[in-house]
Enzyme design. Structure first.
Site, short mmCIF file in Angstrom:
data_model
loop_
_atom_site.label_atom_id
_atom_site.label_comp_id
_atom_site.label_asym_id
_atom_site.label_seq_id
_atom_site.Cartn_x
_atom_site.Cartn_y
_atom_site.Cartn_z
N GLY A 29 19.56 -26.19 -39.85
CA GLY A 29 19.82 -25.02 -39.32
C GLY A 29 19.01 -24.22 -40.48
O GLY A 29 18.66 -23.10 -40.33
N CYS A 237 20.16 -25.83 -6.32
CA CYS A 237 19.00 -25.96 -6.08
C CYS A 237 18.24 -26.12 -4.72
O CYS A 237 18.91 -26.97 -3.86
CB CYS A 237 18.23 -27.26 -6.85
SG CYS A 237 16.31 -27.49 -6.77
N CYS A 240 16.51 -30.04 -4.48
CA CYS A 240 17.61 -31.33 -4.65
C CYS A 240 18.94 -31.17 -4.41
O CYS A 240 19.76 -31.98 -4.55
CB CYS A 240 17.13 -31.72 -5.95
SG CYS A 240 17.74 -30.91 -7.31
N CYS A 262 15.06 -26.17 -9.48
CA CYS A 262 15.54 -26.48 -10.76
C CYS A 262 14.25 -26.12 -11.60
O CYS A 262 13.03 -26.28 -11.14
CB CYS A 262 15.43 -28.20 -10.81
SG CYS A 262 16.95 -28.74 -9.91
N CYS A 268 14.24 -32.45 -10.88
CA CYS A 268 14.38 -32.27 -9.65
C CYS A 268 13.40 -33.26 -8.55
O CYS A 268 14.23 -33.73 -7.64
CB CYS A 268 13.52 -30.67 -9.27
SG CYS A 268 14.11 -30.17 -7.69
#
Ligand SMILES: Nc1ncnc2c1ncn2[C@@H]1O[C@H](COP(=O)(O)OP(=O)(O)O)[C@@H](O)[C@H]1O
Ligand SMILES: [Mg+2]
Lengths: 289, 256
Positions: A29, A237, A240, A262, A268
């Site tokens: 970080g 979605c 899909c 997606c 997808c």
């Protein structure tokens, strides 16, 4: 192809970048300064991510590049071509086949493994920038863990919008120590930041590299009475049928009809091939035919 | 009783110009020390040395810390000093814009110190902010406005609320009423006096305005050319000044 050193950058530069990456991994970080090079593409096109990828790639790697989850946008295509030409590495659109994935604005839906590296393109690495423009001061704030300001930002969000409205680049605390900007991924992706793969973040213009080693603890900042929520459009979605993937809203025609798809195109397509169909999949297939 | 603040031989130079020198005093809990003197006499320099904003060239500033008792804040590590700056100490600047975040709402300004020390409950932070806006006579309907939309007097009251919300043990103020209209000054002074009494504040207040110290300070230090020329109880110094400079200072006010 042999006109270029492998992956465009010279070996000295790659070594310098690798040192920054290793330092970043050693201090999760923490933003490590590095001497960003001119790349044959404008800032904002992922020069930081490209340099990190260049320093990370080996000839045996398989590279995938995504932009907002898609493999076929201009930005993703040009970066993929860049490494096909300069490094001659195999490229793929398949998340599970890739060993290095460079991304802008998304984490793939497929769970990544510990033999994969995810490289993020970062525009603004400093999460405190919005409230404290002075670099000398933000550095000191990180050093002394003075992070109260991050919550002031969230406080402002709630007081203005009734909820934490920050939906991209949602700040996180890494291993209980450094506050980090996860780059402009949707906050839906934040929980995925705790993963098995190595995550590297490169900011070209700002000359910073930071990193998350595998399994690093990553907490999204919040309030007790306004807990963090990894939200997405409340929809499945339309292509899909996936109910747990991040969706883009697509306008279909002049009448304003919309569909949700997606944002991760590989995810997808994979589901559709496996026979999962969304509400509008049939309609769309007819249109295409 | 242990003094809250023990100032020993503080000196600060700007090149070979004196900022202040040979300053010594003790401040006891609940006491308000006023520092007066004409412009350029070294008041702000001294205050900034005491509050850790300037590093003095000589001397010590001992503060009665919660954990270790009296400790020199000049030589303590920076993280510890900055921690004091956002917990036990508060600093009210002459210009509110130096002490406020102008791009953050009034509520956010008041809440910042709470969040800096770990407050993580939005509802509680907000109700503390509302409470404090009320105490400095700012209507709670202004809580989401930015300070840029406030008058000078309101900005200064907001700065005071933002500083006092965490109940600091020592407050530094540099000309808190300076730069405001006379009528606005009077209201602010009233408010400050109320807060000082109610909270039993310990404070060091710098001003060139004797009316401010008359109202707020228990004790007085008179500065001239970077030196302290007279100290004593406020009434004593103002009613029976011993040093020629103090006499001049007091009489010049009386002429007004
Ligand atoms: N940053 C500085 N650089 C040089 N001289 C300064 C600086 N700040 C203050 N001084 C000088 O130090 C003296 C004391 O100033 P100051 O502490 O601001 O006085 P006051 O607050 O009583 O008006 C003055 O002679 C002033 O010109
Ligand atoms: Mg001054």
């Amino acid at each position: 192809m042999t006109d270029y050193n492998f992956a465009y950058l010279d070996e000295q530069t790659k070594r310098m970048i690798r040192r920054a990456i290793l330092k970043g991994l050693a201090i999760p970080g923490y933003q490590v300064p590095f001497a960003s090079r001119e790349m044959p593409m404008p800032y904002g096109w992922g020069t930081g991510g490209v340099q990190v990828s260049a320093a990370t790639l080996t000839p045996d790697d398989t590279l995938k590049v995504i932009d907002q989850g898609a493999d076929d946008t201009t930005n993703a295509v040009s970066i993929r071509k860049f490494f096909e030409v300069t490094a001659g590495v195999t490229t793929t659109e398949n998340t599970t086949e890739a060993s290095v994935i460079q991304t802008r604005h998304r984490i793939p839906e497929a769970e990544l493994r510990d033999d994969q590296i995810l490289v993020y393109q970062v525009p603004i690495p400093e999460p405190l920038r919005f409230l404290e423009p002075r670099e000398t001061e933000t550095r000191k704030m990180h050093a002394l863990e003075e992070y109260g300001l991050m919550h002031v930002k969230l406080y402002e969000d709630i007081s203005q919008h009734g909820a934490i409205a920050t939906s991209y680049a949602y700040p996180v605390k890494v291993e209980g120590r450094y506050v980090m900007d996860p780059s402009p991924i949707p906050k839906f992706d934040n929980p995925k930041l705790e993963m098995s793969a190595i995550q590297l973040f490169g900011a070209g213009r700002e000359q910073r590299i930071y990193a998350l080693p595998p399994y690093t603890k990553v907490e999204s900042l919040d309030f007790e009475d306004y807990p963090f929520e990894a939200t997405k459009a409340d929809h499945a979605c339309d292509m899909c049928g996936a109910e747990n993937s991040y969706l883009d809203e697509v306008i279909m025609d002049d009448q304003g009809s919309r569909m949700f798809v997606c944002s991760d195109t590989d995810f997808c397509a994979g589901r559709q091939q496996a026979g999962h169909l969304g509400a509008l999949a049939a309609v769309n297939a007819e249109d295409a035919a | 009783m242990t003094p809250l603040l023990k100032v020993q031989n503080i000196a600060k130079f700007y090149g070979n110009r004196i900022g202040c020198r040979d300053v010594n005093f003790d401040l006891y809990p609940g006491e308000v020390m006023g520092i007066v003197g004409e412009s350029g006499s070294g008041k702000s320099t001294l205050l900034n040395c005491l509050a850790g904003h300037l590093v003095p060239d000589d001397g010590a500033v001992l503060f009665d810390t919660r954990t270790d008792g009296l400790k020199d804040t000049v030589t303590m590590p920076e993280p510890e000093r900055r921690m004091l700056g956002r917990t036990d100490w508060a600093f009210v600047h002459q210009h509110a814009r130096d002490g406020l975040r102008m791009n953050i709402s009034a509520g956010g300004n008041v809440g910042e110190r709470l969040m800096a020390v770990g407050a993580r409950h939005y509802g509680n932070i907000r109700s503390d902010a509302i409470d404090w806006l009320g105490r400095v006579e700012i209507n709670e309907t202004r809580i989401d406005d930015h300070p840029t939309a406030f008058s000078g007097g309101m900005q200064q009251r907001l700065q005071i609320a933002r500083n006092l919300v965490t109940g600091p043990r020592l407050v530094f103020m540099d000309e808190p009423t300076g730069g405001l209209d006379v009528s606005v000054q009077a209201r602010l002074l009233d408010l400050l006096r109320g807060l000082v009494r109610e909270m039993g504040l310990s404070a060091v207040i710098v001003t060139h305005d004797l009316a401010v110290v008359r109202l707020l300070a228990d004790r007085l230090m008179v500065m001239k050319d970077g030196h302290v020329v007279e100290t004593g109880l406020t009434d004593q110094v103002l009613d029976d000044p011993q040093h020629a400079y103090t006499q001049l200072l007091v009489s010049s006010v009386l002429q007004v």
